[in-house]
Design a protein around this motif. Structure first.
Motif, mmCIF file in Angstrom:
data_model
loop_
_atom_site.group_PDB
_atom_site.id
_atom_site.type_symbol
_atom_site.label_atom_id
_atom_site.label_comp_id
_atom_site.label_asym_id
_atom_site.label_seq_id
_atom_site.Cartn_x
_atom_site.Cartn_y
_atom_site.Cartn_z
ATOM 1 N N PHE A 37 -24.650 -4.587 -7.788
ATOM 2 C CA PHE A 37 -23.537 -3.652 -8.467
ATOM 3 C C PHE A 37 -22.750 -2.876 -7.320
ATOM 4 O O PHE A 37 -21.579 -2.900 -7.410
ATOM 5 N N ASN A 38 -23.428 -2.587 -6.423
ATOM 6 C CA ASN A 38 -22.728 -1.903 -5.332
ATOM 7 C C ASN A 38 -21.641 -2.800 -4.752
ATOM 8 O O ASN A 38 -20.609 -2.485 -4.441
ATOM 9 N N ASP A 39 -21.898 -4.237 -4.558
ATOM 10 C CA ASP A 39 -20.964 -4.819 -4.070
ATOM 11 C C ASP A 39 -19.723 -5.027 -4.848
ATOM 12 O O ASP A 39 -18.493 -5.209 -4.591
ATOM 13 N N GLN A 40 -20.023 -4.955 -6.461
ATOM 14 C CA GLN A 40 -18.970 -5.240 -7.256
ATOM 15 C C GLN A 40 -17.967 -3.893 -7.224
ATOM 16 O O GLN A 40 -16.805 -4.007 -7.173
ATOM 17 N N MET A 61 -13.068 -1.309 -5.520
ATOM 18 C CA MET A 61 -12.505 -0.491 -4.681
ATOM 19 C C MET A 61 -11.487 -1.156 -3.752
ATOM 20 O O MET A 61 -10.458 -0.712 -3.472
ATOM 21 N N ASN A 62 -12.098 -2.007 -3.124
ATOM 22 C CA ASN A 62 -11.035 -2.896 -2.168
ATOM 23 C C ASN A 62 -9.906 -3.296 -2.759
ATOM 24 O O ASN A 62 -8.767 -3.209 -2.265
ATOM 25 N N ARG A 63 -10.147 -3.902 -3.894
ATOM 26 C CA ARG A 63 -8.959 -4.322 -4.811
ATOM 27 C C ARG A 63 -8.113 -3.450 -5.217
ATOM 28 O O ARG A 63 -6.886 -3.386 -4.845
ATOM 29 N N LEU A 64 -8.429 -1.926 -5.551
ATOM 30 C CA LEU A 64 -7.524 -1.033 -5.879
ATOM 31 C C LEU A 64 -6.669 -0.519 -4.638
ATOM 32 O O LEU A 64 -5.577 -0.321 -4.460
ATOM 33 N N VAL A 65 -7.557 -0.470 -3.528
ATOM 34 C CA VAL A 65 -7.025 0.011 -2.208
ATOM 35 C C VAL A 65 -5.968 -0.863 -1.817
ATOM 36 O O VAL A 65 -4.833 -0.739 -1.163
ATOM 37 N N LEU A 66 -6.186 -2.293 -1.918
ATOM 38 C CA LEU A 66 -5.385 -3.339 -1.584
ATOM 39 C C LEU A 66 -3.913 -3.171 -2.665
ATOM 40 O O LEU A 66 -2.842 -3.286 -2.040
ATOM 41 N N ILE A 67 -4.133 -2.923 -3.726
ATOM 42 C CA ILE A 67 -2.848 -2.987 -4.562
ATOM 43 C C ILE A 67 -2.172 -1.825 -4.391
ATOM 44 O O ILE A 67 -1.064 -1.698 -4.391
ATOM 45 N N GLU A 68 -2.940 -0.623 -4.061
ATOM 46 C CA GLU A 68 -2.340 0.492 -3.622
ATOM 47 C C GLU A 68 -1.126 0.453 -2.359
ATOM 48 O O GLU A 68 -0.143 0.857 -2.446
ATOM 49 N N SER A 69 -1.892 -0.175 -1.577
ATOM 50 C CA SER A 69 -1.139 -0.365 -0.391
ATOM 51 C C SER A 69 0.017 -1.224 -0.476
ATOM 52 O O SER A 69 0.954 -1.046 0.178
ATOM 53 N N HIS A 70 -0.119 -2.196 -1.083
ATOM 54 C CA HIS A 70 1.232 -2.973 -1.751
ATOM 55 C C HIS A 70 2.082 -2.424 -2.459
ATOM 56 O O HIS A 70 3.398 -2.410 -2.272
ATOM 57 N N LEU A 71 1.686 -1.554 -3.452
ATOM 58 C CA LEU A 71 2.436 -0.805 -4.227
ATOM 59 C C LEU A 71 3.225 0.153 -3.588
ATOM 60 O O LEU A 71 4.391 0.405 -3.936
ATOM 61 N N ARG A 72 2.734 0.743 -2.570
ATOM 62 C CA ARG A 72 3.459 1.679 -1.748
ATOM 63 C C ARG A 72 4.796 1.184 -1.228
ATOM 64 O O ARG A 72 5.779 2.022 -0.973
ATOM 65 N N HIS A 73 4.831 -0.229 -0.994
ATOM 66 C CA HIS A 73 5.915 -0.714 -0.383
ATOM 67 C C HIS A 73 6.796 -1.606 -1.290
ATOM 68 O O HIS A 73 7.916 -2.263 -0.993
ATOM 69 N N ALA A 74 6.395 -1.582 -2.662
ATOM 70 C CA ALA A 74 6.820 -2.507 -3.680
ATOM 71 C C ALA A 74 8.480 -2.137 -4.007
ATOM 72 O O ALA A 74 9.321 -3.001 -4.011
#
Ligand code: C2E
Ligand code: MG
Ligand code: MG
Ligand code: MG
Length: 277
Positions: free
Chosen positions: A13-16, A21-34
């Motif tokens: 569960f923790n891994d999930q 969270m990693n997915r959201l962080v990744l999306i967020e960092s790419h969105l910032r430069h979109a």
């Protein structure tokens, strides 16, 4: 069951959570430069008059064509924009784009179109929002009634007094207000009565239900009657087939939006559609 099962489950569960969270962080960092990479676009989906079959106008929808992820659905990236506060900037961008397109259509002699844009709660709660909308409208010198702001039911459950005031101010400036996705939440029409609204958009889950039987058609019919009684125009969303059209038409629905008529399209396609009409 061994004693370790629970622990393993927790680890999984923790891994999930970490993945998520990693997915959201990744999306967020790419969105910032979109924006900088010109990955953010605007689409237009027509709304049709149920009687005349003419185009009432369009809803503008944000698109993210990421170089890394491909086309990311709004249901994924809009929540990230909201959680990070970036929706304020991105929301202003699409609002300006929407108003620009109204101006362009007015210049071309089409001043009867109504163009709707989705506004999130975070934007509405910005103290400066009504002033911002007013300024954008005045700068572009458009007819304010050509602009419709779509808000969802959850907005109305937030800070009722404050939201009501904001909506009143917006409406005093001549802008239309639509309640989006009605029926997806829990509010009743009698609750909605207290808010200054012009349009009720019935959620696509209702349009799906309507084919399941006479009872759901009767229910949607009475919703439409009540909406009309409190002075609202009614749009049915998510129309995918002609059965839905004929049932909703007989229920008195004013406008339709859905893949059966048109999918969201580029600005160029929308312009061509209006010109050809
Ligand atoms: P929404 O405002 O309810 O927009 C209608 C959604 O239904 C759009 O999804 C549209 O493509 C989809 N749709 C239209 N006709 C049909 C149909 O016949 N069948 C089906 N299955 N779907 C249909 P989209 O573009 O994926 O947007 C999803 C949601 O994301 C929107 O729902 C809205 O809540 C949000 N959104 C999109 N653009 C913006 C934006 O610029 N700002 C904000 N705040 N939210 C946005
Ligand atoms: Mg909408
Ligand atoms: Mg909707
Ligand atoms: Mg929706």
């Amino acid at each position: 069951r061994s004693k370790n099962d629970g622990k393993n489950q927790w680890l999984m569960f923790n891994d999930q959570i970490k993945d998520e969270m990693n997915r959201l962080v990744l999306i967020e960092s790419h969105l910032r430069h979109a924006f900088d990479y010109e990955e953010i676009h605007i689409n237009f989906q027509p709304l049709m008059n149920s009687q005349s079959n003419q185009i009432r106008g369009f809803e503008t929808l944000m698109r993210w064509q990421s170089h890394k992820f491909g086309a990311v659905p709004p249901d994924v990236f809009i929540p990230v924009l909201e959680q990070t506060g970036m929706i304020v900037e991105y929301g202003e961008w699409i609002l300006r784009k929407t108003v620009q397109s109204i101006k362009q259509w007015e210049n071309d002699g089409d001043n009867s179109l109504i163009i709707s844009v989705n506004i999130s709660l975070i934007q509405l709660k910005q103290e400066s929002f009504p002033e911002q909308v007013k300024a954008i409208i005045q700068e572009a010198d458009i007819e304010p009634a050509s602009l419709e702001l779509e808000i969802t039911e959850s907005v109305l459950a937030d800070d009722v007094e404050k939201i009501t005031n904001v909506l009143h101010t917006l409406r005093l400036n001549g802008v239309r207000i639509a309640l989006d996705d009605f029926g997806a939440g829990y509010s009743s029409l009698s609750y909605l009565r207290q808010f200054p609204l012009d349009t009720l958009k019935i959620d696509k889950t209702f349009s799906e239900d309507i084919e399941s039987g006479i009872e759901s058609a009767q229910m949607i019919g009475s919703i439409i009657d009540m909406a009309h009684n409190i002075g609202l125009e009614v749009v049915a969303e998510g129309i995918e087939n002609s059965d839905q059209v004929s049932i909703l038409k007989s229920c008195g629905c004013d406008y339709f939006q859905g893949f059966y008529f048109y999918k969201p399209m580029s600005k160029e396609s929308a312009e061509r559609l209006v010109r050809g009409w």
